[in-house]
Motif scaffolding. Structure first.
Motif, PDB file in Angstrom:
ATOM      1  N   ALA A 100       0.812  -1.208   0.000  1.00 20.85           N
ATOM      2  CA  ALA A 100       0.000   0.000   0.000  1.00 20.85           C
ATOM      3  C   ALA A 100       0.849   1.263   0.000  1.00 20.85           C
ATOM      4  O   ALA A 100       0.381   2.338  -0.382  1.00 20.85           O
ATOM      5  CB  ALA A 100      -0.927   0.008   1.223  1.00 20.85           C
ATOM      6  N   ALA A 101       2.113   1.139   0.422  1.00 24.48           N
ATOM      7  CA  ALA A 101       2.977   2.315   0.540  1.00 24.48           C
ATOM      8  C   ALA A 101       3.878   2.523  -0.671  1.00 24.48           C
ATOM      9  O   ALA A 101       4.230   3.654  -1.001  1.00 24.48           O
ATOM     10  CB  ALA A 101       3.834   2.205   1.800  1.00 24.48           C
ATOM     11  N   VAL A 102       4.271   1.443  -1.336  1.00 21.20           N
ATOM     12  CA  VAL A 102       5.180   1.537  -2.479  1.00 21.20           C
ATOM     13  C   VAL A 102       4.378   1.845  -3.739  1.00 21.20           C
ATOM     14  O   VAL A 102       3.456   1.109  -4.095  1.00 21.20           O
ATOM     15  CB  VAL A 102       5.974   0.234  -2.658  1.00 21.20           C
ATOM     16  N   THR A 103       4.732   2.921  -4.425  1.00 24.61           N
ATOM     17  CA  THR A 103       4.036   3.289  -5.653  1.00 24.61           C
ATOM     18  C   THR A 103       4.825   2.859  -6.884  1.00 24.61           C
ATOM     19  O   THR A 103       6.001   2.504  -6.801  1.00 24.61           O
ATOM     20  CB  THR A 103       3.815   4.808  -5.719  1.00 24.61           C
ATOM     21  N   VAL A 104       4.170   2.936  -8.020  1.00 21.87           N
ATOM     22  CA  VAL A 104       4.841   2.628  -9.290  1.00 21.87           C
ATOM     23  C   VAL A 104       6.026   3.574  -9.501  1.00 21.87           C
ATOM     24  O   VAL A 104       7.100   3.158  -9.936  1.00 21.87           O
ATOM     25  CB  VAL A 104       3.847   2.726 -10.456  1.00 21.87           C
ATOM     26  N   ARG A 105       5.844   4.855  -9.176  1.00 27.42           N
ATOM     27  CA  ARG A 105       6.921   5.823  -9.332  1.00 27.42           C
ATOM     28  C   ARG A 105       8.136   5.442  -8.479  1.00 27.42           C
ATOM     29  O   ARG A 105       9.285   5.594  -8.905  1.00 27.42           O
ATOM     30  CB  ARG A 105       6.439   7.223  -8.954  1.00 27.42           C
ATOM     31  N   THR A 111      13.123   4.264  -5.087  1.00 26.03           N
ATOM     32  CA  THR A 111      12.881   4.726  -3.723  1.00 26.03           C
ATOM     33  C   THR A 111      11.881   3.844  -2.985  1.00 26.03           C
ATOM     34  O   THR A 111      11.314   4.255  -1.978  1.00 26.03           O
ATOM     35  CB  THR A 111      12.382   6.186  -3.722  1.00 26.03           C
ATOM     36  N   SER A 112      11.686   2.627  -3.459  1.00 23.60           N
ATOM     37  CA  SER A 112      10.712   1.713  -2.846  1.00 23.60           C
ATOM     38  C   SER A 112      11.176   1.160  -1.507  1.00 23.60           C
ATOM     39  O   SER A 112      10.360   0.740  -0.694  1.00 23.60           O
ATOM     40  CB  SER A 112      10.433   0.539  -3.784  1.00 23.60           C
ATOM     41  N   GLY A 113      12.499   1.108  -1.296  1.00 23.61           N
ATOM     42  CA  GLY A 113      13.033   0.456  -0.107  1.00 23.61           C
ATOM     43  C   GLY A 113      13.165  -1.045  -0.239  1.00 23.61           C
ATOM     44  O   GLY A 113      13.617  -1.716   0.697  1.00 23.61           O
ATOM     45  N   GLY A 163      15.224   0.696   3.091  1.00 21.60           N
ATOM     46  CA  GLY A 163      14.742   2.047   3.355  1.00 21.60           C
ATOM     47  C   GLY A 163      13.230   2.039   3.415  1.00 21.60           C
ATOM     48  O   GLY A 163      12.572   1.051   3.059  1.00 21.60           O
ATOM     49  N   ALA A 164      12.666   3.142   3.886  1.00 24.73           N
ATOM     50  CA  ALA A 164      11.213   3.286   3.913  1.00 24.73           C
ATOM     51  C   ALA A 164      10.717   3.689   2.532  1.00 24.73           C
ATOM     52  O   ALA A 164      11.414   4.392   1.797  1.00 24.73           O
ATOM     53  CB  ALA A 164      10.818   4.350   4.933  1.00 24.73           C
ATOM     54  N   GLY A 166       9.566   5.631  -0.384  1.00 26.22           N
ATOM     55  CA  GLY A 166       9.624   7.064  -0.634  1.00 26.22           C
ATOM     56  C   GLY A 166      10.704   7.788   0.131  1.00 26.22           C
ATOM     57  O   GLY A 166      10.851   9.004   0.000  1.00 26.22           O
ATOM     58  N   GLY A 167      11.492   7.049   0.924  1.00 28.04           N
ATOM     59  CA  GLY A 167      12.531   7.664   1.724  1.00 28.04           C
ATOM     60  C   GLY A 167      13.722   8.097   0.893  1.00 28.04           C
ATOM     61  O   GLY A 167      13.894   7.686  -0.254  1.00 28.04           O
ATOM     62  N   ALA A 168      14.532   8.965   1.484  1.00 28.38           N
ATOM     63  CA  ALA A 168      15.729   9.462   0.801  1.00 28.38           C
ATOM     64  C   ALA A 168      16.966   9.171   1.639  1.00 28.38           C
ATOM     65  O   ALA A 168      16.930   9.326   2.860  1.00 28.38           O
ATOM     66  CB  ALA A 168      15.609  10.962   0.553  1.00 28.38           C
ATOM     67  N   PRO A 169      18.058   8.732   1.004  1.00 24.65           N
ATOM     68  CA  PRO A 169      18.130   8.417  -0.427  1.00 24.65           C
ATOM     69  C   PRO A 169      17.502   7.062  -0.719  1.00 24.65           C
ATOM     70  O   PRO A 169      17.354   6.227   0.172  1.00 24.65           O
ATOM     71  CB  PRO A 169      19.635   8.401  -0.691  1.00 24.65           C
ATOM     72  N   GLY A 170      17.148   6.843  -1.967  1.00 26.30           N
ATOM     73  CA  GLY A 170      16.718   5.522  -2.383  1.00 26.30           C
ATOM     74  C   GLY A 170      17.920   4.610  -2.544  1.00 26.30           C
ATOM     75  O   GLY A 170      19.065   5.033  -2.406  1.00 26.30           O
ATOM     76  N   VAL A 171      17.654   3.355  -2.831  1.00 27.44           N
ATOM     77  CA  VAL A 171      18.723   2.369  -3.045  1.00 27.44           C
ATOM     78  C   VAL A 171      18.414   1.606  -4.330  1.00 27.44           C
ATOM     79  O   VAL A 171      17.339   1.009  -4.462  1.00 27.44           O
ATOM     80  CB  VAL A 171      18.852   1.400  -1.857  1.00 27.44           C
ATOM     81  N   TYR A 172      19.355   1.638  -5.257  1.00 24.69           N
ATOM     82  CA  TYR A 172      19.206   0.979  -6.557  1.00 24.69           C
ATOM     83  C   TYR A 172      18.968  -0.516  -6.359  1.00 24.69           C
ATOM     84  O   TYR A 172      19.700  -1.179  -5.630  1.00 24.69           O
ATOM     85  CB  TYR A 172      20.474   1.203  -7.364  1.00 24.69           C
ATOM     86  N   SER A 173      17.935  -1.051  -7.016  1.00 23.98           N
ATOM     87  CA  SER A 173      17.580  -2.459  -6.829  1.00 23.98           C
ATOM     88  C   SER A 173      16.885  -2.993  -8.065  1.00 23.98           C
ATOM     89  O   SER A 173      15.887  -2.430  -8.529  1.00 23.98           O
ATOM     90  CB  SER A 173      16.654  -2.610  -5.609  1.00 23.98           C
ATOM     91  N   ASN A 174      17.392  -4.102  -8.597  1.00 18.55           N
ATOM     92  CA  ASN A 174      16.751  -4.743  -9.744  1.00 18.55           C
ATOM     93  C   ASN A 174      15.374  -5.293  -9.402  1.00 18.55           C
ATOM     94  O   ASN A 174      14.552  -5.513 -10.300  1.00 18.55           O
ATOM     95  CB  ASN A 174      17.641  -5.873 -10.274  1.00 18.55           C
ATOM     96  N   THR A 175      15.102  -5.524  -8.127  1.00 15.42           N
ATOM     97  CA  THR A 175      13.779  -5.992  -7.702  1.00 15.42           C
ATOM     98  C   THR A 175      12.698  -5.041  -8.203  1.00 15.42           C
ATOM     99  O   THR A 175      11.615  -5.469  -8.625  1.00 15.42           O
ATOM    100  CB  THR A 175      13.720  -6.106  -6.174  1.00 15.42           C
ATOM    101  N   ASN A 176      12.989  -3.743  -8.172  1.00 18.16           N
ATOM    102  CA  ASN A 176      12.009  -2.748  -8.616  1.00 18.16           C
ATOM    103  C   ASN A 176      11.595  -2.979 -10.059  1.00 18.16           C
ATOM    104  O   ASN A 176      10.404  -2.916 -10.404  1.00 18.16           O
ATOM    105  CB  ASN A 176      12.604  -1.343  -8.476  1.00 18.16           C
ATOM    106  N   TYR A 177      12.558  -3.240 -10.924  1.00 20.04           N
ATOM    107  CA  TYR A 177      12.244  -3.347 -12.353  1.00 20.04           C
ATOM    108  C   TYR A 177      11.674  -4.715 -12.725  1.00 20.04           C
ATOM    109  O   TYR A 177      10.937  -4.830 -13.715  1.00 20.04           O
ATOM    110  CB  TYR A 177      13.462  -2.957 -13.196  1.00 20.04           C
TER     111      TYR A 177
END
Length: 370
Positions: A100-105, A111-113, A163-164, A166-177
Motif C-alpha cells: 500500500a505504501a510503495v508506488t509505481v513511481r 525509492t521503494s526500499g 529504506g522506507a 519514498g525515503g531518501a536516499p533511495g537504493v538501486y535495486s533490480n527488484t524494482n524493475y
C-alpha cells in the motif's frame, strides 16, 4: 557555431582505453547529422578476432530506460497510475502495508526500499556490498539457470528493507524493475519483453535490439570477460549466459547505433510524450550498486559535462560486459560505448576497489565523446 566531431581525438581516446587494459571496445558518437564510429582491440583474446562498431552487445541496465518508457506509455493511456500503490496491481507480490505504501513511481526511481535480490539468488554474492566477502563461484553455477522472476522478486521482498517507501536516499535495486515487468504483463496481457519490443523497440525502428531467446548471443558479437575484482584471473568469458537472472531489468542486447537512435527518438518525443519525458528527468538521490550517491529519474540518469550541459541516459553491466548510452538534453549530441570486460579493479586489504588506468581512460573517452 557548432564544432565538428574530432574523429582523430575520438579514435585516440578509444585506443587509449584498449591500451589501458580493455581487450575490446566500440562506440558511436552523433552530433546533429554527423556520425563517428570506432572500435579498438579484440572480440576474442585467443583468436585475436577484432571488435567492430556494429557488434551486438549485452547492454545491462540500459534496458531499464526501455522498460521505463513502456511503463510511461501505459501511464499516458490511463492503464496505470504512477502514484498508485503497487499493491493495488500486484497484491500477492508486494502484500500488506508495504504494497500500500510503495508506488509505481517509487519502483521506477528506486525509492521503494525493496532490497536487491541478487545476493540471495547467487550464494557467493551473499556478502554484497562488502566485495571482499563475495566470490565469483555462483556466476559459473548459474550460467544456464532459468530463473523464475516471481521467485527473484520474492527474494527481494522478503529481504530486510533498505529504506522506507519514498525515503531518501533511495537504493538501486533490480527488484524494482522485475516488479515493473510483472506490472506490464498484468496490464497488457503479454510478457514484459513482448510489450517493450512492440511498444518501444519496434516503435523506434531498432533492427538490432532484442531480448535474448536463450543463453547465446546471435549475430556478430564479442566475448565478454569477467574479472570479478581480480578473483577471476585471467578474466573468464561469460558471453554465453541465461539472462533470466535480470529479465526486463537488464537483459537486452543492442548495438551502439541502435542505442543512440533510441535515445534520440525518446528525447524527440516520439517514444513517450514530452510531459512523460519531463517526469522521467525528475531526479531523486539514490545509492548506486557501487555505493555512490547519484541522481536518478524514472529510468534515466543525468551526467553533467563541463561546458556541454546535462546529458541523460543510463549505464549497464552484465557478467563481462559494460555499456554507457547518453544524450545531451537538447537531443543533438549522443554517445554509446560498449566494453567487453567488467570489474577490472582489484580490491585492497579493506575490500575497496583500487583505481585502474582503465578508469581514467574511459572517463577521457566519455568526455571526448560528450
Amino acid at each position: 557555431m557548432r564544432k565538428p566531431l574530432d574523429h582523430t581525438a575520438l579514435d585516440a581516446a578509444l585506443a587509449d582505453v584498449h591500451h589501458a587494459g580493455i581487450p575490446g571496445l566500440f562506440a558511436e558518437v552523433r552530433d546533429h547529422d554527423e556520425v563517428w564510429r570506432g572500435a579498438a582491440g579484440v572480440a576474442d583474446v585467443v583468436t585475436g578476432r577484432p571488435v567492430t562498431a556494429d557488434m551486438r552487445h549485452r547492454v545491462g541496465s540500459v534496458t531499464k530506460t526501455f522498460t521505463a518508457a513502456a511503463v510511461m506509455q501505459l501511464a499516458e493511456s490511463g492503464g496505470i497510475g504512477l502514484d498508485r500503490p503497487i499493491g493495488r496491481y500486484l497484491p500477492k507480490l508486494v502484500p500488506g502495508e508495504r504494497g500500500a505504501a510503495v508506488t509505481v513511481r517509487m519502483l521506477l526511481n528506486h525509492t521503494s526500499g525493496l532490497a536487491e535480490y541478487l545476493p540471495y539468488a547467487y550464494p557467493s554474492l551473499k556478502g554484497f556490498p562488502a566485495l571482499g566477502e563475495t566470490g565469483p563461484q555462483s556466476l559459473d553455477d548459474n550460467r544456464f539457470t532459468r530463473f523464475d522472476p516471481v521467485e527473484l522478486i520474492g527474494m527481494g521482498v522478503a529481504a530486510p528493507a533498505v529504506g522506507a517507501p519514498g525515503g531518501a536516499p533511495g537504493v538501486y535495486s533490480n527488484t524494482n524493475y522485475l516488479l515493473l515487468a510483472r506490472l506490464l504483463e498484468l496490464v497488457t496481457g503479454t510478457t514484459a519483453e513482448q510489450c517493450v519490443t512492440r511498444n518501444v523497440i519496434q516503435r523506434a525502428g531498432l533492427r538490432d535490439t532484442r531480448f535474448p531467446a536463450g543463453a547465446h548471443l546471435d549475430g556478430p558479437h564479442s566475448l565478454l570477460y569477467e574479472a570479478w575484482f581480480g578473483m577471476i584471473d585471467p578474466p573468464r568469458d561469460y558471453s554465453v549466459y541465461d539472462m533470466s537472472w535480470v529479465g526486463a531489468a537488464a537483459a537486452l542486447t543492442s548495438t551502439v547505433a541502435d542505442l543512440n537512435r533510441f535515445l534520440g527518438l525518446l528525447f524527440a518525443g516520439e517514444i513517450v510524450r514530452p510531459q512523460s519525458l519531463a517526469q522521467m528527468r525528475q531526479t531523486v538521490k539514490v545509492v548506486s550498486q557501487e555505493g555512490r550517491l547519484i541522481d536518478y529519474g524514472l529510468g534515466l540518469q543525468p551526467m553533467e559535462v563541463p561546458g556541454q550541459g546535462t546529458f541523460w541516459g543510463h549505464g549497464g553491466t552484465v557478467w563481462g560486459g559494460g555499456t554507457l548510452a547518453m544524450i545531451r538534453a537538447d537531443g543533438l549530441r549522443r554517445l554509446a560505448v560498449a566494453v567487453n570486460t567488467q570489474r577490472w579493479n582489484r580490491l585492497d586489504s579493506s575490500g575497496t576497489p583500487q583505481p585502474h588506468p582503465i578508469d581514467d581512460a574511459l572517463t577521457a573517452l566519455y568526455l571526448a565523446g560528450l
